[in-house]
Design a protein around this motif. Structure first.
Motif, short mmCIF file in Angstrom:
data_model
loop_
_atom_site.label_atom_id
_atom_site.label_comp_id
_atom_site.label_asym_id
_atom_site.label_seq_id
_atom_site.Cartn_x
_atom_site.Cartn_y
_atom_site.Cartn_z
N PHE A 29 0.90 -1.26 0.11
CA PHE A 29 0.02 -0.05 -0.12
C PHE A 29 0.80 1.19 -0.07
O PHE A 29 1.93 1.52 0.94
CB PHE A 29 -0.97 0.06 1.25
N PHE A 74 -4.61 16.45 4.10
CA PHE A 74 -4.49 15.51 2.98
C PHE A 74 -5.87 14.94 2.63
O PHE A 74 -6.92 14.94 3.48
CB PHE A 74 -3.31 14.49 3.19
N GLY A 76 -7.74 11.05 0.63
CA GLY A 76 -7.49 9.62 0.19
C GLY A 76 -8.60 9.31 -0.51
O GLY A 76 -9.60 9.21 -0.33
N TYR A 140 -4.19 4.43 -5.50
CA TYR A 140 -4.61 5.25 -4.53
C TYR A 140 -4.30 6.76 -4.84
O TYR A 140 -3.24 7.04 -5.54
CB TYR A 140 -3.73 4.71 -3.21
N ARG A 142 -3.69 10.65 -3.70
CA ARG A 142 -3.15 11.32 -2.49
C ARG A 142 -3.11 12.93 -2.54
O ARG A 142 -1.94 13.08 -3.04
CB ARG A 142 -1.80 10.60 -1.80
N TYR A 172 -4.93 -2.33 2.09
CA TYR A 172 -4.16 -1.55 3.35
C TYR A 172 -3.83 -2.50 4.36
O TYR A 172 -2.77 -2.38 4.89
CB TYR A 172 -5.20 -0.53 3.62
N LYS A 197 -8.71 16.01 7.84
CA LYS A 197 -7.58 15.06 7.70
C LYS A 197 -6.46 15.99 7.53
O LYS A 197 -5.97 16.33 6.60
CB LYS A 197 -7.99 14.61 6.10
N TYR A 202 -2.95 12.24 12.47
CA TYR A 202 -2.21 10.92 12.36
C TYR A 202 -1.11 10.78 13.25
O TYR A 202 -0.52 9.93 13.76
CB TYR A 202 -2.11 10.70 10.85
N ALA A 236 -7.48 4.80 11.01
CA ALA A 236 -7.50 5.00 9.54
C ALA A 236 -8.96 4.83 8.86
O ALA A 236 -9.24 4.39 7.64
CB ALA A 236 -6.61 4.47 8.83
N GLY A 302 -13.25 2.40 4.96
CA GLY A 302 -12.61 3.59 4.77
C GLY A 302 -11.96 3.51 3.33
O GLY A 302 -12.05 2.34 2.74
N THR A 303 -11.37 4.59 2.63
CA THR A 303 -10.96 4.45 1.26
C THR A 303 -9.82 3.42 1.07
O THR A 303 -9.80 2.35 0.41
CB THR A 303 -10.40 5.94 1.05
N ALA A 304 -8.68 3.49 1.96
CA ALA A 304 -7.70 2.71 1.87
C ALA A 304 -8.29 1.19 2.48
O ALA A 304 -7.97 0.29 2.06
CB ALA A 304 -6.60 3.11 3.03
C1 COI Z 1 -7.58 6.72 3.48
O1 COI Z 1 -8.38 5.69 3.78
O2 COI Z 1 -7.58 7.07 2.29
C2 COI Z 1 -6.88 7.46 4.40
O3 COI Z 1 -6.87 8.44 4.41
C3 COI Z 1 -6.21 6.53 5.45
C4 COI Z 1 -4.79 6.91 5.40
C5 COI Z 1 -4.32 7.00 6.99
C6 COI Z 1 -3.98 5.73 4.82
#
Ligand code: COI
Ligand code: PLP
Length: 355
Positions: A29, A74, A76, A140, A142, A172, A197, A202, A236, A302-304
């Motif tokens: 990941f 950020f 994701g 992914y 970012r 992930y 975010k 984090y 996350a 979650g996305t990741a």
């Molecule tokens: C996501 O799920 O996109 C996140 O931002 C979690 C990240 C800490 C990997």
């Protein structure tokens, strides 16, 4: 698509592609980055035009405020390719809006929606060959933004950089997810930045999470900072808990990220006639349910993480294992959401966006 914006983007293409150096069968990941990135600079009170350029290091002054005061946010997101080669995004406007909600809270100037959206789409087209299509893999995305303006004065910077970088990625979590319900440390507080975010959210989790990892867990489930009696979210991902046949998740607040996967799952589950309750969940209710056998599932969303089933949780030095249910909600919900994301199913919600 607004021609006026994209036609003003400068695009500097990489001389050679690095794509052949990537082992697409072992992506992990967020470890590999595509050939290009989008960069946009803010100075003199406004955002300049986004530029697409080869992925490369950036140079900053030691006095850049990101290093001292942590003005950094950020997002994701994920990009997919369907069987016909169409490039797809999932609810990207929601990420863009949340990015600007985070920006506002961190006193960072908001990025114009069209720079974010059209910049992302152009970047995705340029690096489209990098989108993995194997089950469980995706590109992914970012987007991030941070203070480049200099000075040791503790006040917002006058210069910022917005970047979008892309990373072909696999799942992930590589195995079972065991979580620790945390009572000492807090992730967020009322009036704080938990709903944003912000990078610092984090960073603040790393130490308590490492303590949990040392004890054999993968993630921490945060509880409310005042009483530590209520389940909030994980490091996350948002958390869903199934007691009997009802799916429970905590309401969003100042302290909890308004997850896009979370709100999609709530809608999908309701449409599948799964009873869903969005309400505060007491840790004692979950522990009691684990003891009396009515706690049938827990998963993160979650996305990741997509939907990551939780195999068990620790609380006050006691471990509770979860049963492996044949007809579990996590599997059907994960299939439904990923089928919509990857165009294997119709999207009655209008969430999928073709690039
Ligand atoms: C996501 O799920 O996109 C996140 O931002 C979690 C990240 C800490 C990997
Ligand atoms: N909660 C936290 C703290 C997260 O970092 C994430 C990941 O983005 C989520 C929840 C899930 O949000 P989303 O579904 O929008 O990715």
């Amino acid at each position: 698509m607004s021609n006026s914006v994209t036609s003003n983007f400068e695009v500097i293409k990489a001389k050679t592609s690095r794509i052949n150096q990537v082992d697409f069968d072992n992506l992990g990941f967020g470890k590999y980055y595509t050939d290009h990135m989008l960069v946009c600079d803010y100075q003199n009170g406004s955002w300049g035009m986004p530029k697409i350029m080869p992925y490369q290091p950036i140079s900053l002054e030691p006095s850049a405020k990101i290093f001292h005061y942590g003005q950094s946010i950020f997002e994701g997101m994920k990009g997919y390719k369907d069987k016909d080669g169409n490039i797809l995004l999932f609810r990207p406007i929601d990420n863009c809006k949340r990015f600007n909600i985070s920006a506002k809270r961190l006193a960072i100037p908001e990025i114009p929606e069209e720079y974010f959206m059209e910049g992302l789409k152009t970047l995705m087209q340029i690096d489209g060959d990098w989108i993995p299509t194997d089950n469980g893999s995706s590109l992914y995305i970012r987007p991030f933004m941070f203070a480049t303006g200099e000075g040791f004065h503790a006040s917002p910077a006058d210069k910022y950089k917005f970047i979008i970088a892309l990373s072909p990625s696999g799942p992930y979590f590589s195995g079972k997810v065991k979580v620790l319900i945390e009572e000492k440390y807090s992730r967020a507080a009322n009036g704080g930045v938990g709903y944003a975010k912000a990078g610092g959210n984090y960073a603040g989790q790393f130490y308590p999470t490492q303590l949990a990892i040392d004890k054999g867990y993968n993630q921490v489930i945060w509880t409310d900072d005042t009483s530590h009696e209520y389940i909030e979210e994980a490091g996350a991902m948002n958390i869903f808990i199934r007691i009997n046949d009802t799916l429970l998740t905590a309401p969003t607040s100042d302290r909890i990220l308004d997850g896009i996967t979370r709100k999609s799952i709530i809608e999908i589950a309701k449409d599948m006639n799964i009873p869903v309750e969005v309400r505060r969940i007491k840790v004692s209710e979950v522990v009691d349910a684990a003891k009396n056998g009515t706690l049938t599932e827990m998963f993160g969303a979650g996305t990741a993480a997509v939907i990551s089933p939780i195999s068990g949780f620790g609380y006050r030095d006691q471990d509770y294992d979860l049963p492996i249910l044949k007809d579990n909600y996590a599997t059907v919900l994960k299939k439904r959401i990923t089928d919509i994301q990857t165009n294997k199913a119709n999207d009655p919600y209008g969430w999928r966006v073709q690039v």
